[in-house]
Scaffold this active site. Sequence first.
Site, short mmCIF file in Angstrom:
data_model
loop_
_atom_site.label_atom_id
_atom_site.label_comp_id
_atom_site.label_asym_id
_atom_site.label_seq_id
_atom_site.Cartn_x
_atom_site.Cartn_y
_atom_site.Cartn_z
CG HIS A 1 -4.22 -0.81 -1.43
ND1 HIS A 1 -4.75 0.46 -1.34
CD2 HIS A 1 -3.84 -1.14 -0.17
CE1 HIS A 1 -4.66 0.89 -0.10
NE2 HIS A 1 -4.12 -0.06 0.64
CB SER B 1 -0.95 -0.01 1.20
OG SER B 1 -0.21 -0.14 2.39
CE LYS C 1 -7.45 -0.17 2.20
NZ LYS C 1 -7.86 0.75 3.25
C1 LIG Z 1 -2.96 -3.33 2.70
C2 LIG Z 1 -4.06 -2.96 3.62
N1 LIG Z 1 -4.69 -3.93 4.30
C3 LIG Z 1 -5.70 -3.66 5.15
C4 LIG Z 1 -6.12 -2.37 5.36
C5 LIG Z 1 -7.20 -2.10 6.35
O1 LIG Z 1 -8.41 -1.94 5.70
P1 LIG Z 1 -9.58 -1.09 6.40
O2 LIG Z 1 -9.23 0.34 6.17
O3 LIG Z 1 -10.82 -1.54 5.72
O4 LIG Z 1 -9.54 -1.44 7.85
C6 LIG Z 1 -5.50 -1.33 4.66
C7 LIG Z 1 -5.99 0.07 4.84
O5 LIG Z 1 -5.41 0.89 5.45
C8 LIG Z 1 -4.44 -1.62 3.80
O6 LIG Z 1 -3.80 -0.65 3.15
#
Ligand SMILES: Cc1ncc(COP(=O)(O)O)c(C=O)c1O
Length: 398
Positions: A217, A189, A250
Amino acid sequence: VTRESLEAPAAASPAAWARALLDAQAAAGLLRVPRTRHGGSGSHAVVDGRHVTVFSSNDYLGLAAHPAVRAAAAEAARTAGAGSTGSRHLSGCHASINALESELAAFEGAETATIAPSGYAANVATLQALGGPDAVILSDERNHASIIDGCRLSRAHVEVFAHADLDDLERRLRRSTARSIIVSDSVFSVDGTIADVAGLAELAHRHGAWLVLDEAHATGVLGPGGRGAAAAAGIDPRDDTVVRVVTMSKALGAGGAAVCASATVRGVLLQRGRALIFSTALPHPTVAAARAALTTLRENPDLVDHLRANVATLRGALDELDPTGAAEVPIVPLLTGDPHLASRLEASLLERGHLVQAVRPPTVPTGTSRLRLTVSAAHTTEELQALAADIVELSAAA
Ligand SMILES: Cc1ncc(COP(=O)(O)O)c(C=O)c1O
């Protein structure tokens, strides 16, 4: 597994400890101070009194403020209420949640999808439910914080393998005598890179391991019609050793996440996944928004093509600054190294009407501070080119 934040020195009182911690973060240029945003979730907002185009959100397809998604959320609030009133185990699983799970499973070609309140909770629940003291979890060193925390809660032995290094992973798998679980982001990310998903799956099969992929993502972004990196890599969506965490927070513009896996894994999650058993289920408007967003994506796969064209436009316009990350990923990192420089560029770009995010340690390793730009299908070519022109000019003057 961790990139800890700065530690505060021992202090005389609890409050003095907290003050010293914040002072140390500030002195290192690492204090996180969220800005206040007005104007909703579209690609235009007002931040610190300034009208800006948003290049820092994860709303890659522009669905968060899509009329059909907003209407569905509003209607659900009107007819069903606001909150879901409890976890599915406590107050009954609302039929709309079952419906969203079926729709997501069908979209992903998975046997089941099990909804968690957030992507964070889905990663934690999956690793904790599949883990245990008899397991070893092999985790890429750049995995998301929620995976790191899931590893900690799993009570498994955790081995961190060098980023994207399948040789290092295989050496560790060969040494391991315990039940193994490989876990990786499929799109990293803050790096905008794509994991070698086919290679990870091949190692998982060869060594009898689970493969847990965080598609946060990649959903709505990669693969046919936005079905994710595993689909792009040709992984059989019914492969019962692969577990995919798909977020609705997202590219789907809503909130929450689903674990796409076999019926057996779903059973384990519903028995042992504490982060989804002991947390209130998604609110009705969020469920309705996710369902409408999924329908919109399914019926308009050209949205994904449009996003890819926008990514190519921004990456092309920034060519001379060597943006890192994979060509098709809408996360475009520009390395500055120095955290102060990243923050200065973020502030100067805000003055010119572009909201971008500086990412600094401990989110990224020391010396790799960066600007993280994100592209949406909702951006116009002119907006992308104006951002790139200002970045090129400010970087030359920095
Ligand atoms: C790679 C990744 N996994 C999980 C999450 C967590 O998702 P959520 O924002 O729905 O808790 C994020 C978001 O920040 C992320 O970038």
